[in-house]
Design a protein around this motif. Structure first.
Motif, PDB file in Angstrom:
ATOM      1  N   ASN A   1       0.833  -1.207   0.000  1.00 23.38           N
ATOM      2  CA  ASN A   1       0.000   0.000   0.000  1.00 23.38           C
ATOM      3  C   ASN A   1       0.866   1.254   0.000  1.00 23.38           C
ATOM      4  O   ASN A   1       0.560   2.223  -0.680  1.00 23.38           O
ATOM      5  N   MET A   2       1.950   1.228   0.787  1.00 20.68           N
ATOM      6  CA  MET A   2       2.852   2.369   0.846  1.00 20.68           C
ATOM      7  C   MET A   2       3.530   2.585  -0.499  1.00 20.68           C
ATOM      8  O   MET A   2       3.647   3.710  -0.973  1.00 20.68           O
ATOM      9  N   MET A   3       3.949   1.517  -1.154  1.00 21.72           N
ATOM     10  CA  MET A   3       4.600   1.631  -2.467  1.00 21.72           C
ATOM     11  C   MET A   3       3.614   2.163  -3.501  1.00 21.72           C
ATOM     12  O   MET A   3       3.966   2.983  -4.348  1.00 21.72           O
ATOM     13  N   LEU A   4       2.375   1.709  -3.433  1.00 18.95           N
ATOM     14  CA  LEU A   4       1.345   2.192  -4.350  1.00 18.95           C
ATOM     15  C   LEU A   4       1.093   3.680  -4.143  1.00 18.95           C
ATOM     16  O   LEU A   4       0.984   4.444  -5.111  1.00 18.95           O
ATOM     17  N   ALA A   5       1.029   4.113  -2.905  1.00 17.85           N
ATOM     18  CA  ALA A   5       0.819   5.529  -2.611  1.00 17.85           C
ATOM     19  C   ALA A   5       1.979   6.366  -3.124  1.00 17.85           C
ATOM     20  O   ALA A   5       1.783   7.436  -3.715  1.00 17.85           O
ATOM     21  N   VAL A   6       3.223   5.900  -2.916  1.00 20.94           N
ATOM     22  CA  VAL A   6       4.403   6.625  -3.395  1.00 20.94           C
ATOM     23  C   VAL A   6       4.386   6.695  -4.918  1.00 20.94           C
ATOM     24  O   VAL A   6       4.678   7.742  -5.505  1.00 20.94           O
ATOM     25  N   LEU A   7       4.030   5.614  -5.557  1.00 19.70           N
ATOM     26  CA  LEU A   7       3.966   5.594  -7.022  1.00 19.70           C
ATOM     27  C   LEU A   7       2.925   6.584  -7.545  1.00 19.70           C
ATOM     28  O   LEU A   7       3.177   7.333  -8.498  1.00 19.70           O
ATOM     29  N   LEU A   8       1.764   6.617  -6.930  1.00 18.90           N
ATOM     30  CA  LEU A   8       0.711   7.548  -7.358  1.00 18.90           C
ATOM     31  C   LEU A   8       1.135   8.997  -7.156  1.00 18.90           C
ATOM     32  O   LEU A   8       0.906   9.844  -8.030  1.00 18.90           O
ATOM     33  N   VAL A   9       1.772   9.289  -6.029  1.00 18.13           N
ATOM     34  CA  VAL A   9       2.237  10.653  -5.771  1.00 18.13           C
ATOM     35  C   VAL A   9       3.310  11.035  -6.785  1.00 18.13           C
ATOM     36  O   VAL A   9       3.355  12.172  -7.264  1.00 18.13           O
ATOM     37  N   ALA A  10       4.171  10.091  -7.147  1.00 18.86           N
ATOM     38  CA  ALA A  10       5.226  10.368  -8.116  1.00 18.86           C
ATOM     39  C   ALA A  10       4.652  10.630  -9.504  1.00 18.86           C
ATOM     40  O   ALA A  10       5.234  11.376 -10.295  1.00 18.86           O
ATOM     41  N   MET A  11       3.495  10.038  -9.810  1.00 16.68           N
ATOM     42  CA  MET A  11       2.891  10.200 -11.137  1.00 16.68           C
ATOM     43  C   MET A  11       2.085  11.492 -11.270  1.00 16.68           C
ATOM     44  O   MET A  11       1.806  11.936 -12.381  1.00 16.68           O
ATOM     45  N   LEU A  12       1.693  12.109 -10.166  1.00 21.32           N
ATOM     46  CA  LEU A  12       0.835  13.292 -10.218  1.00 21.32           C
ATOM     47  C   LEU A  12       1.396  14.437 -11.062  1.00 21.32           C
ATOM     48  O   LEU A  12       0.662  15.017 -11.863  1.00 21.32           O
ATOM     49  N   PRO A  13       2.684  14.818 -10.944  1.00 18.43           N
ATOM     50  CA  PRO A  13       3.184  15.911 -11.793  1.00 18.43           C
ATOM     51  C   PRO A  13       3.069  15.602 -13.290  1.00 18.43           C
ATOM     52  O   PRO A  13       2.723  16.462 -14.084  1.00 18.43           O
ATOM     53  N   GLY A  14       3.329  14.370 -13.662  1.00 24.27           N
ATOM     54  CA  GLY A  14       3.199  13.990 -15.071  1.00 24.27           C
ATOM     55  C   GLY A  14       1.771  14.068 -15.564  1.00 24.27           C
ATOM     56  O   GLY A  14       1.491  14.529 -16.666  1.00 24.27           O
ATOM     57  N   ILE A  15       0.841  13.637 -14.731  1.00 27.98           N
ATOM     58  CA  ILE A  15      -0.578  13.701 -15.097  1.00 27.98           C
ATOM     59  C   ILE A  15      -1.015  15.159 -15.217  1.00 27.98           C
ATOM     60  O   ILE A  15      -1.727  15.533 -16.152  1.00 27.98           O
ATOM     61  N   ALA A  16      -0.564  15.990 -14.276  1.00 25.23           N
ATOM     62  CA  ALA A  16      -0.925  17.407 -14.316  1.00 25.23           C
ATOM     63  C   ALA A  16      -0.368  18.076 -15.573  1.00 25.23           C
ATOM     64  O   ALA A  16      -1.049  18.878 -16.215  1.00 25.23           O
ATOM     65  N   MET A  17       0.868  17.738 -15.942  1.00 27.87           N
ATOM     66  CA  MET A  17       1.452  18.317 -17.166  1.00 27.87           C
ATOM     67  C   MET A  17       0.683  17.864 -18.397  1.00 27.87           C
ATOM     68  O   MET A  17       0.440  18.641 -19.311  1.00 27.87           O
ATOM     69  N   ALA A  18       0.297  16.597 -18.429  1.00 31.85           N
ATOM     70  CA  ALA A  18      -0.461  16.083 -19.570  1.00 31.85           C
ATOM     71  C   ALA A  18      -1.808  16.785 -19.679  1.00 31.85           C
ATOM     72  O   ALA A  18      -2.254  17.132 -20.775  1.00 31.85           O
ATOM     73  N   MET A  19      -2.468  17.018 -18.567  1.00 28.22           N
ATOM     74  CA  MET A  19      -3.757  17.711 -18.593  1.00 28.22           C
ATOM     75  C   MET A  19      -3.580  19.154 -19.061  1.00 28.22           C
ATOM     76  O   MET A  19      -4.420  19.681 -19.783  1.00 28.22           O
ATOM     77  N   GLY A  20      -2.498  19.798 -18.656  1.00 31.95           N
ATOM     78  CA  GLY A  20      -2.222  21.164 -19.098  1.00 31.95           C
ATOM     79  C   GLY A  20      -2.018  21.223 -20.599  1.00 31.95           C
ATOM     80  O   GLY A  20      -2.512  22.115 -21.282  1.00 31.95           O
ATOM     81  N   ASN A  21      -1.293  20.249 -21.144  1.00 32.55           N
ATOM     82  CA  ASN A  21      -1.071  20.201 -22.590  1.00 32.55           C
ATOM     83  C   ASN A  21      -2.371  19.944 -23.321  1.00 32.55           C
ATOM     84  O   ASN A  21      -2.599  20.472 -24.407  1.00 32.55           O
ATOM     85  N   LEU A  22      -3.242  19.143 -22.756  1.00 28.39           N
ATOM     86  CA  LEU A  22      -4.538  18.877 -23.378  1.00 28.39           C
ATOM     87  C   LEU A  22      -5.361  20.162 -23.455  1.00 28.39           C
ATOM     88  O   LEU A  22      -5.964  20.459 -24.490  1.00 28.39           O
ATOM     89  N   GLN A  23      -5.379  20.928 -22.397  1.00 26.19           N
ATOM     90  CA  GLN A  23      -6.156  22.161 -22.393  1.00 26.19           C
ATOM     91  C   GLN A  23      -5.579  23.156 -23.390  1.00 26.19           C
ATOM     92  O   GLN A  23      -6.319  23.848 -24.078  1.00 26.19           O
ATOM     93  N   LYS A  24      -4.260  23.235 -23.525  1.00 26.33           N
ATOM     94  CA  LYS A  24      -3.644  24.149 -24.475  1.00 26.33           C
ATOM     95  C   LYS A  24      -3.997  23.753 -25.897  1.00 26.33           C
ATOM     96  O   LYS A  24      -4.309  24.595 -26.719  1.00 26.33           O
ATOM     97  N   SER A  25      -3.962  22.456 -26.208  1.00 33.69           N
ATOM     98  CA  SER A  25      -4.255  22.034 -27.572  1.00 33.69           C
ATOM     99  C   SER A  25      -5.718  22.304 -27.917  1.00 33.69           C
ATOM    100  O   SER A  25      -6.039  22.631 -29.050  1.00 33.69           O
TER     101      SER A  25
END
Length: 68
Positions: free
Chosen positions: A5-29
């Motif tokens: 569970n701890m590893m899953l939480a760390v993995l999800l937190v690590a992925m958040l900046p990438g997801i946020a950047m992808a969403m930003g690029n989607l809105q720009k396009s």
């Protein structure tokens, strides 16, 4: 179990900046897609195009209506 569970939480937190950047690029396009020239036929205003040319119904030249 707690380690998984701890590893899953760390993995999800690590992925958040990438997801946020992808969403930003989607809105720009989407913004870029919405701002283009629109051409229409004077006789058939329901026909629109994103580039100049001729109306497929009557052959008249399309005129620039503005940006959309």
């Amino acid at each position: 179990m707690k380690i998984k569970n701890m590893m899953l939480a760390v993995l999800l937190v690590a992925m958040l900046p990438g997801i946020a950047m992808a969403m930003g690029n989607l809105q720009k396009s989407e913004t870029v897609k919405k701002t283009h020239d629109v051409y229409t036929c004077p006789m058939h205003p329901n026909y629109t195009s994103d580039h100049p040319g001729q109306c497929p119904y009557c052959g008249m030249d399309l005129v620039k209506r503005g940006t959309q």
